[in-house]
Design a protein around this motif. Structure first.
Motif, PDB file in Angstrom:
ATOM      1  N   ALA A   4       0.825  -1.207   0.000  1.00  0.00           N
ATOM      2  CA  ALA A   4       0.000   0.000   0.000  1.00  0.00           C
ATOM      3  C   ALA A   4       0.861   1.259   0.000  1.00  0.00           C
ATOM      4  O   ALA A   4       0.501   2.267  -0.621  1.00  0.00           O
ATOM      5  CB  ALA A   4      -0.928  -0.002   1.210  1.00  0.00           C
ATOM      6  N   TYR A   5       2.007   1.220   0.671  1.00  0.00           N
ATOM      7  CA  TYR A   5       2.903   2.376   0.673  1.00  0.00           C
ATOM      8  C   TYR A   5       3.385   2.691  -0.731  1.00  0.00           C
ATOM      9  O   TYR A   5       3.451   3.848  -1.147  1.00  0.00           O
ATOM     10  CB  TYR A   5       4.080   2.091   1.594  1.00  0.00           C
ATOM     11  CG  TYR A   5       5.192   3.121   1.528  1.00  0.00           C
ATOM     12  CD1 TYR A   5       4.986   4.429   1.962  1.00  0.00           C
ATOM     13  CD2 TYR A   5       6.443   2.781   1.045  1.00  0.00           C
ATOM     14  CE1 TYR A   5       6.003   5.374   1.904  1.00  0.00           C
ATOM     15  CE2 TYR A   5       7.467   3.720   0.988  1.00  0.00           C
ATOM     16  CZ  TYR A   5       7.240   5.006   1.418  1.00  0.00           C
ATOM     17  OH  TYR A   5       8.250   5.931   1.355  1.00  0.00           O
ATOM     18  N   ARG A   6       3.727   1.656  -1.496  1.00  0.00           N
ATOM     19  CA  ARG A   6       4.187   1.870  -2.865  1.00  0.00           C
ATOM     20  C   ARG A   6       3.061   2.397  -3.742  1.00  0.00           C
ATOM     21  O   ARG A   6       3.301   3.141  -4.689  1.00  0.00           O
ATOM     22  CB  ARG A   6       4.746   0.564  -3.433  1.00  0.00           C
ATOM     23  CG  ARG A   6       6.099   0.175  -2.839  1.00  0.00           C
ATOM     24  CD  ARG A   6       6.386  -1.301  -3.055  1.00  0.00           C
ATOM     25  NE  ARG A   6       7.736  -1.664  -2.660  1.00  0.00           N
ATOM     26  CZ  ARG A   6       8.116  -1.909  -1.413  1.00  0.00           C
ATOM     27  NH1 ARG A   6       7.232  -1.802  -0.421  1.00  0.00           N
ATOM     28  NH2 ARG A   6       9.366  -2.249  -1.143  1.00  0.00           N
ATOM     29  N   MET A   7       1.834   2.014  -3.433  1.00  0.00           N
ATOM     30  CA  MET A   7       0.705   2.480  -4.232  1.00  0.00           C
ATOM     31  C   MET A   7       0.251   3.883  -3.835  1.00  0.00           C
ATOM     32  O   MET A   7      -0.190   4.656  -4.689  1.00  0.00           O
ATOM     33  CB  MET A   7      -0.457   1.488  -4.117  1.00  0.00           C
ATOM     34  CG  MET A   7      -0.225   0.195  -4.884  1.00  0.00           C
ATOM     35  SD  MET A   7      -1.661  -0.923  -4.874  1.00  0.00           S
ATOM     36  CE  MET A   7      -1.321  -1.922  -3.422  1.00  0.00           C
ATOM     37  N   ALA A  30       0.919   6.677   6.550  1.00  0.00           N
ATOM     38  CA  ALA A  30      -0.392   6.744   7.206  1.00  0.00           C
ATOM     39  C   ALA A  30      -1.483   6.174   6.307  1.00  0.00           C
ATOM     40  O   ALA A  30      -2.332   5.390   6.754  1.00  0.00           O
ATOM     41  CB  ALA A  30      -0.718   8.184   7.590  1.00  0.00           C
ATOM     42  N   ASP A  31      -1.480   6.563   5.031  1.00  0.00           N
ATOM     43  CA  ASP A  31      -2.481   6.031   4.101  1.00  0.00           C
ATOM     44  C   ASP A  31      -2.310   4.527   3.920  1.00  0.00           C
ATOM     45  O   ASP A  31      -3.295   3.788   3.802  1.00  0.00           O
ATOM     46  CB  ASP A  31      -2.353   6.724   2.742  1.00  0.00           C
ATOM     47  CG  ASP A  31      -2.907   8.140   2.759  1.00  0.00           C
ATOM     48  OD1 ASP A  31      -3.646   8.485   3.699  1.00  0.00           O
ATOM     49  OD2 ASP A  31      -2.596   8.910   1.831  1.00  0.00           O
ATOM     50  N   ALA A  32      -1.055   4.079   3.886  1.00  0.00           N
ATOM     51  CA  ALA A  32      -0.800   2.650   3.713  1.00  0.00           C
ATOM     52  C   ALA A  32      -1.310   1.852   4.905  1.00  0.00           C
ATOM     53  O   ALA A  32      -1.934   0.793   4.751  1.00  0.00           O
ATOM     54  CB  ALA A  32       0.699   2.413   3.527  1.00  0.00           C
ATOM     55  N   GLU A  33      -1.061   2.348   6.101  1.00  0.00           N
ATOM     56  CA  GLU A  33      -1.534   1.654   7.300  1.00  0.00           C
ATOM     57  C   GLU A  33      -3.053   1.660   7.364  1.00  0.00           C
ATOM     58  O   GLU A  33      -3.668   0.670   7.779  1.00  0.00           O
ATOM     59  CB  GLU A  33      -0.923   2.305   8.538  1.00  0.00           C
ATOM     60  CG  GLU A  33       0.575   2.034   8.662  1.00  0.00           C
ATOM     61  CD  GLU A  33       1.214   2.748   9.842  1.00  0.00           C
ATOM     62  OE1 GLU A  33       0.704   3.829  10.230  1.00  0.00           O
ATOM     63  OE2 GLU A  33       2.201   2.238  10.369  1.00  0.00           O
ATOM     64  N   ASP A  34      -3.676   2.760   6.946  1.00  0.00           N
ATOM     65  CA  ASP A  34      -5.144   2.817   6.912  1.00  0.00           C
ATOM     66  C   ASP A  34      -5.706   1.780   5.935  1.00  0.00           C
ATOM     67  O   ASP A  34      -6.706   1.122   6.221  1.00  0.00           O
ATOM     68  CB  ASP A  34      -5.615   4.208   6.504  1.00  0.00           C
ATOM     69  CG  ASP A  34      -5.526   5.223   7.632  1.00  0.00           C
ATOM     70  OD1 ASP A  34      -5.289   4.804   8.787  1.00  0.00           O
ATOM     71  OD2 ASP A  34      -5.686   6.427   7.363  1.00  0.00           O
TER      72      ASP A  34
END
Length: 301
Positions: free
Chosen positions: A31-34, A39-43
């Motif tokens: 998700a971090y790469r996307m 924060a957005d990746a963890e969400d």
């Protein structure tokens, strides 16, 4: 977990989520790469787990590959987020940069360690920002995490053949924009020379380590002061950096390894105020990325 998503779990559900919790770091890494921010990746990863918990026991037991299921759901969540990201970036105060994560951070959050792997550079994330949401999801899922196109088809709502074309197009685009890589040792030599020139306070010395068309981008998120527009040209960038140092005479500059190579954490009275990373052409520094937005510095605390 965000308000309104609380779920009462049975003992069996608790055991089952414990079994799949090992996938969390991989989901956050994808998700971090996307999405470009931790924060957005963890969400996104958390939302995938919420959807897993909302399945009834029979539905969960019927899923033979929980990790694959969670990855597909995370991909769909990221696709939705990316659909609105352009609008959010258009209203962002000042310049937007993806979040930089130090490699091997000892924050205690295992997800941060994963997303700080050496191959995740600011340069790559900025190139990924230029892709369409579908291209970005297809590229990350297939090229980085080896998700089969048949499964990506379910994420994007397209045929496997169409997903293959999206990933191939994205791969070509990333290859063209990324250009030839500079050996990490050479990159770090140039950054060390930059640090020495900066410490000398000499404008001429600093200009000499910067490419004539160097660009500095500073992200303050409208929360702290930062350059509202990119600073261009060796003389302008050098003056900007020396001026910033003069305004923060007690600041300390700590070397740190990032996905871009050697970078620096800037602290004032022990508090992180900026993280600086660089790109080089093997001869001089071509890009300076300065993250000042405190919401994107959590991994540096």
């Amino acid at each position: 977990m965000r308000p309104g998503t609380e779920i009462v779990m049975t003992d069996a559900a608790t055991r089952r989520i414990g079994d799949v919790d090992a996938y969390r770091r991989t989901l956050v890494a994808a998700a971090y790469r996307m999405l470009g921010t931790l924060a957005d990746a963890e969400d996104a990863a958390q939302e995938a787990y919420v959807r897993w918990l909302r399945l009834d026991a029979g539905e969960r037991e019927a899923i033979e590959n929980p990790g694959g299921w969670l990855m597909r759901v995370t991909g769909r969540i990221c696709l939705d987020v990316l659909g609105s990201a352009r609008v959010r970036h258009e209203t962002y105060v000042g310049e937007w940069l993806p979040e930089t994560i130090p490699v091997g951070t000892a924050s205690g959050d295992p997800a941060a360690v994963v997303v700080g792997a050496e191959e995740v550079s600011t340069a790559l994330l900025l190139v990924l920002e230029t892709l369409t949401p579908a291209e970005r999801v297809a590229f990350v899922l297939h090229e980085v995490f080896a998700v089969p196109f048949a499964e990506i088809a379910g994420v994007l709502g397209r045929s496997a053949a169409a997903c293959r074309q999206l990933a191939a197009s994205a791969s070509r685009h990333v290859g063209r924009r990324a250009g030839a890589g500079v050996p990490r040792s050479r990159h770090d030599e140039l950054i060390a020379a930059f640090a020495a020139a900066s410490a000398s306070g000499s404008l001429d010395a600093l200009v000499r380590v910067l490419a004539p068309d160097v660009v500095l981008v500073s992200d303050g998120g409208g929360i702290v002061s930062a350059a509202r527009r990119p600073v261009r040209g060796a003389d302008h960038v050098a003056r900007f950096l020396l001026g910033l140092a003069a305004k923060q005479p007690t600041a300390t500059y700590e070397p740190a390894i990032t996905g871009d190579g050697l970078g620096y954490a800037i602290r004032v009275d022990g508090v992180i105020v900026a993280a600086v990373t660089f790109a080089t052409d093997g001869e001089r520094i071509t890009d300076v990325w300065m993250m000042r937005n405190p919401e994107k510095l959590s991994a540096w605390v």
